[in-house]
Each structure stands twice: as structure tokens, then as C-alpha cells.
Write an enzyme that holds these catalytic residues in place. Structure first.
Site, short mmCIF file in Angstrom:
data_model
loop_
_atom_site.label_atom_id
_atom_site.label_comp_id
_atom_site.label_asym_id
_atom_site.label_seq_id
_atom_site.Cartn_x
_atom_site.Cartn_y
_atom_site.Cartn_z
N HIS A 121 0.87 -1.17 0.00
CA HIS A 121 0.00 0.00 0.00
C HIS A 121 0.90 1.22 0.00
CE1 HIS A 121 -3.65 2.33 0.74
NE2 HIS A 121 -2.82 3.14 1.36
N CYS A 122 0.78 2.03 -1.04
CA CYS A 122 1.71 3.16 -1.20
C CYS A 122 1.08 4.43 -0.61
CB CYS A 122 2.05 3.35 -2.67
SG CYS A 122 3.17 4.72 -2.93
N PRO A 123 1.62 4.95 0.49
CA PRO A 123 1.05 6.17 1.06
C PRO A 123 1.31 7.40 0.19
CG PRO A 123 3.02 5.51 2.27
CD PRO A 123 2.77 4.44 1.26
N GLY A 170 -1.30 7.08 -2.39
CA GLY A 170 -2.58 6.96 -1.68
C GLY A 170 -3.44 5.78 -2.09
#
Ligand SMILES: [Zn+2]
Ligand SMILES: [Zn+2]
Length: 226
Positions: A46-48, A51
Site C-alpha cells: 500500500h503506497c502512502p 494513496g
């Protein structure tokens, strides 16, 4: 119901787990993302920064994004350095050249720092693509020798990531409308599925709030102890 079951892939058994949230046995390489609250096929991470999850359908675009960012950093750094060199030739000293174009110096510093980040990420993902692993599998199986289950050879691995046709996404959280199932019955569309969905959403919200409160308490305790 068993929590996991064995599936055969390339003559090797791979464990697939049952997802309590999505209520099904996850397909191979699928994992549940707690942020997106959904199971994600070929889950990478999950890439912050962007997003959302990086998975089966956007991995190639994610890789193109980080690799082109790395190339851009290289290009801007090289052009700024070249400009400073030309100015040095004109002014006779590098200090005078840097004073004449401070923006070039700032750009060089900025690109140098970011190149470590996006360049490192690009090389890491090149390695992952070459060995047909996801970031999640690489981190989870670091100690085990089960990383290479999906490895089909360097060329085929690259072809699989960049040139295979990907099936459209399945919405695991799609809710069935009662009036869709029984057209013409005159029933109002508020079905059981909607109520259940509402309950579950509310529960997830509660859990998040409880999580947030716990975090605050632990932070307060840390501050008091310090
Ligand atoms: Zn799930
Ligand atoms: Zn996610």
C-alpha cells in the site's frame, strides 16, 4: 471452515488463506489491505505516496512512474551540473558560478537526495520483476526459500508484468440490490444486504476510532514517562 487451504502451483503447494472481511479464500498472491479495506490481487504494497494499493492492475504504471522519476532526477542533475560547468568556464571559479546560478545548486542538491529514493526503489523493483516477486512476498518470505514459486525465467517475468492482458477488476464489496434480483415485485430497494453493509461499515469506523484512542493513550504515556 478451515482457515487456510493448500493450492498447487507449478508442482509446489502454496497456502491460501480465508479472508474474514471479504468472506472468501483469497486467490494466489492476493492479500487484504487494511487501509483500502479490500483484498488486492498480486498485492505489492500500500503506497502512502500515491494513496492507494499497488497490485496486479497498476503495478506496471507504478514502476513506470518511479523509473521515469529516477530518469528525470538524473537528467535535471546532469543539466544543472553542465550549466555550472559552463558558468565556471566563463567566470573562472566554481564559487562565482554557483553564486551566479543558485537555482542550479538547489536543483542539484534536490535531485541528488531524491535520486537515492526513487533510484533505489527502481533497482529494487527491477530485481523483484526479474525474480517475479512482490514487495510483500519479498518481505514476508525473507527467511524462507519460498520466494521463487512464481519465477518463470527473467524474460517471461518481465513479459508477465508489462505485456500481459489484465482482466478487469472484481468488486469484492459490491452489494446486491434486492430489486435487481426480483424486478417488477414492487419492493423498496432497502434490502438486507444494505443493512448488513451499513452495520459492518459502522463497525469498521468504531474499530478505527478505538485504534486512534489507543494510539493517543500510548503517546500520552510516552510523553509522561519522558
Ligand atoms: Zn479481504
Ligand atoms: Zn491499500
Amino acid at each position: 471452515m478451515p482457515r487456510s487451504k493448500d493450492e498447487l502451483f507449478n508442482g509446489r503447494t502454496v497456502k491460501v488463506k480465508y479472508c474474514d472481511t471479504c468472506k472468501f479464500y483469497r486467490p494466489l498472491r492476493c492479500s487484504h489491505c487494511s487501509v483500502c479495506d479490500n483484498c488486492v490481487e498480486r498485492f505489492d504494497h500500500h503506497c502512502p505516496w500515491v494513496g492507494q494499493c499497488i497490485g496486479l492492475r497498476n503495478y506496471r504504471y507504478f514502476f513506470l512512474f518511479i523509473s521515469s522519476s529516477a530518469l528525470l532526477c538524473c537528467f535535471v542533475f546532469a543539466m544543472s551540473a553542465l550549466y555550472i560547468k559552463f558558468l565556471t568556464d566563463d567566470y573562472g571559479s566554481i564559487w562565482k558560478a554557483m553564486k551566479a546560478s543558485p537555482v542550479s545548486v538547489i536543483l542539484m542538491a534536490y535531485c541528488f537526495i531524491f535520486l537515492w529514493f526513487v533510484g533505489g526503489l527502481t533497482f529494487f523493483h527491477l530485481y523483484l520483476i526479474g525474480t517475479n516477486q512482490t514487495t510483500y512476498e519479498n518481505f514476508r518470505n525473507r527467511r524462507e526459500d519460498s520466494n521463487r514459486v512464481y519465477d518463470r525465467g527473467l524474460l517471461n517475468n518481465f513479459l508477465e508484468v508489462f505485456f500481459t492482458k489484465v482482466k478487469p477488476s472484481i468488486n469484492f464489496h459490491a452489494y446486491v440490490q434486492e430489486n435487481e434480483l426480483r424486478p417488477g415485485t414492487g419492493l423498496t430497494p432497502v434490502g438486507e444486504a444494505d443493512c448488513l453493509a451499513g452495520d459492518r461499515r459502522a463497525k469498521v469506523e468504531d474499530d478505527r476510532e478505538i485504534g486512534g484512542d489507543l494510539l493517543k493513550i500510548s503517546q500520552r504515556r510516552d510523553v509522561e514517562e519522558a
